[in-house]
Design a protein around this motif. Sequence first.
Motif, PDB file in Angstrom:
ATOM      1  N   TRP A   1      95.945  52.964  68.265  1.00 33.44           N
ATOM      2  CA  TRP A   1      95.796  52.052  67.133  1.00 33.44           C
ATOM      3  C   TRP A   1      96.411  50.664  67.495  1.00 33.44           C
TER       4      TRP A   1
ATOM      5  N   SER B   1      96.704  46.305  65.821  1.00 31.08           N
ATOM      6  CA  SER B   1      96.500  45.383  64.855  1.00 31.08           C
ATOM      7  C   SER B   1      96.736  43.892  65.587  1.00 31.08           C
TER       8      SER B   1
ATOM      9  N   LYS C   1     100.259  61.342  58.591  1.00 32.60           N
ATOM     10  CA  LYS C   1      98.600  61.280  58.528  1.00 32.60           C
ATOM     11  C   LYS C   1      98.034  61.883  59.677  1.00 32.60           C
TER      12      LYS C   1
ATOM     13  N   ASP D   1      92.205  55.500  61.688  1.00 30.59           N
ATOM     14  CA  ASP D   1      91.910  54.562  60.406  1.00 30.59           C
ATOM     15  C   ASP D   1      93.310  54.370  59.918  1.00 30.59           C
TER      16      ASP D   1
ATOM     17  N   GLU E   1      94.813  51.286  59.122  1.00 26.95           N
ATOM     18  CA  GLU E   1      94.916  49.715  58.597  1.00 26.95           C
ATOM     19  C   GLU E   1      95.619  49.660  57.301  1.00 26.95           C
ATOM     20  N   GLN E   2      95.166  50.478  56.356  1.00 21.14           N
ATOM     21  CA  GLN E   2      95.519  50.350  54.770  1.00 21.14           C
ATOM     22  C   GLN E   2      97.032  50.794  54.922  1.00 21.14           C
ATOM     23  N   GLU E   3      97.314  51.978  55.413  1.00 18.13           N
ATOM     24  CA  GLU E   3      98.877  52.374  55.504  1.00 18.13           C
ATOM     25  C   GLU E   3      99.814  51.452  56.008  1.00 18.13           C
TER      26      GLU E   3
ATOM     27  N   ARG F   1      99.316  48.101  56.100  1.00 20.00           N
ATOM     28  CA  ARG F   1      99.492  46.983  55.505  1.00 20.00           C
ATOM     29  C   ARG F   1     100.385  47.034  54.201  1.00 20.00           C
ATOM     30  N   SER F   2     100.415  48.297  53.744  1.00 24.25           N
ATOM     31  CA  SER F   2     101.345  48.731  52.665  1.00 24.25           C
ATOM     32  C   SER F   2     102.867  48.773  53.080  1.00 24.25           C
TER      33      SER F   2
ATOM     34  N   SER G   1     103.897  45.188  54.098  1.00 22.71           N
ATOM     35  CA  SER G   1     104.254  44.374  52.785  1.00 22.71           C
ATOM     36  C   SER G   1     105.420  44.874  52.175  1.00 22.71           C
TER      37      SER G   1
END
Length: 636
Positions: free
Chosen positions: A16, A18, A94, A109, A111-113, A115-116, A119
């Motif tokens: 993975w 980004s 996960k 997948d 991406e959501q984890e 970003r959190s 941040s």
Amino acid sequence: MLDFVVVFTKGGVVLWNSNESGKNFSSFINSLIRGVILEERNTESKYFEEDHLAVQFKLDNELDLVYAAVFQKVIKLNYLDNFLAEMQLAFKEKFGDIAANERLGIDYDFEQEFRSVLSAAEEASAKQGKAPKAMRSYNESLKSKKTVASMIEDKKSSAAAGSNEKRVNIQESPPASKSQPSSPPRTNEDIIQENRRKLREKLTPTKKAIVETTKPSKVSAQQQEKAGKKPRVWDLGGNSKDAVLLDRSKDAPEDVQVQSINNDLVGTMQGNIPDLDEGSESDRDMDDSDSSDEDQPRQQQQQQKKQQTSRSKAKSGGLLSYFKGIVGAKTMSREDLQPALEKMRDHLISKNVASEIAAKLCDSVATSLEGKQMGTFDSIASQVKEALTQSLVRILSPKRRIDIIRDALESKRNGKPYTIIFCGVNGVGKSTNLAKICFWLIENDFNVLIAACDTFRAGAVEQLRTHTRHLNALHPAAKHNNRHMVQLYEKGYGKDAAGIAMEAIKFAHDTKVDVVLVDTAGRMQDNEPLMRSLSKLIKVNNPDLVLFVGEALVGNEAVDQLVKFNQSLADYSSNENPHIIDGIVLTKFDTIDDKVGAAISMTYITGQPIVFVGTGQTYADLKAINVNAVVNSLMK
């Protein structure tokens, strides 16, 4: 602020990523894999930089993954350690249940984890930067370090201190007192003249001092003339007439006649040299006791066997008994392994392994075990034993194999002698083991010339002459087509060793001698003149093999000896590719029992193989190194 964040396997397969900047970072990540991860470098800081880019990474030994964050080198990011740790936990939570063989074919997948987690790390770093600086506690202040005595103010001491501070300024002339009138200021020339006058007064002694110093010297001289120095007479000291009897530079008639020849040694060293025995001493004791107890009843024999097997199990427990405290099915960390690693390091040092090398061995074991999922104690013991054994075997396994018989036959076909130079420190057994190797060579039908290049030690030439006489008695010329199997080339003492070796090699070439063995003087590794002469001897004669002779009794000294010998041979040679140590002869191996750590230390430092091992006092006591035997002795 992060240009590129990636999760990939240690083999380089990306799971993975980004990419915020849209640039291609594949070459940079490949440099990280090749230069850091595969070679296990810089594993403590987990930081790597190249050109204008930098990367902070974290290893996950449990899943064999690497988490990396790429950013500009000029930017300082304080939250990366916490961010990568939280990212590892989120990714493992996960996708940790996925089997290893199914990880490459899944679309991750994340991406959501990601970003959190990012941040949260940035907010925590911003809060920490805006937070007011915490006040120091009393214990952190300088006032807490003061004593009560230092806080009491004394007027007299303060006044003295003040006066001392005023006298700090340097003045060329003393200040004028109130009672005397002020004198005119002096020039620099006047000050210089006055200082010279004071110096002359100090250097010229007075008459009284001269008289006092001369009187005791006259008295002491008179006493010495009366007393005199009497020569010391030693018991059984001998006189000049005994010098003829003590002269061993030439063979006496009774020395030439060899009284007793041990013919049992002849024929025992043909072919390759036998390896060291792999069986331990406890196994030998069990065999001896079994053979001696044949007449006893079977019940007594069975009881003794049970006791002996229990003792052997207790001995074989040895190093692995340190890991009994590591139990339970969990992922091992460096903190969990640290007590066991310290005991393992002490165990290796007790086996004569150098402390620096023992620490590196422990690091390699810790690297291979950290992050692994452990099961029961049996699996822990087996994995620890396997990891340590792999490290020891990797150190002892030579980069190249030295086959002297094959190389000597090749040189014989080319019409030149095969030359071996022996070097080492004092008293390790260079001449004795040279004679053992000479016996092994003549057992394989090579005629040998020994060059006596130890022109410093008294008795060195006579020792080699005695070995030559004994070896020729074991293999007389009549059994080898009237060919003398061993000859000695000597030029006496005090001569240049490099010149003697050159003449010996030329003599061997003219007389068609197969092998030349060059014996050199023992020298300490810090003696620069002797190390320069050794480097000159090797450079001038260009031998086929340079063997370092070291004893198995040394510990940390082995590292210092080999490092400085190699460094001196490289520094004091003018060749672009200097000839350094090619192999090691390990002597006195029969005196150390199971303390075989010197073999590990010497092989680790040089990277060269141990060619011969001296195991006794006869010509046949010469063995080849056995990696399994050494590892078993270290693991006891």
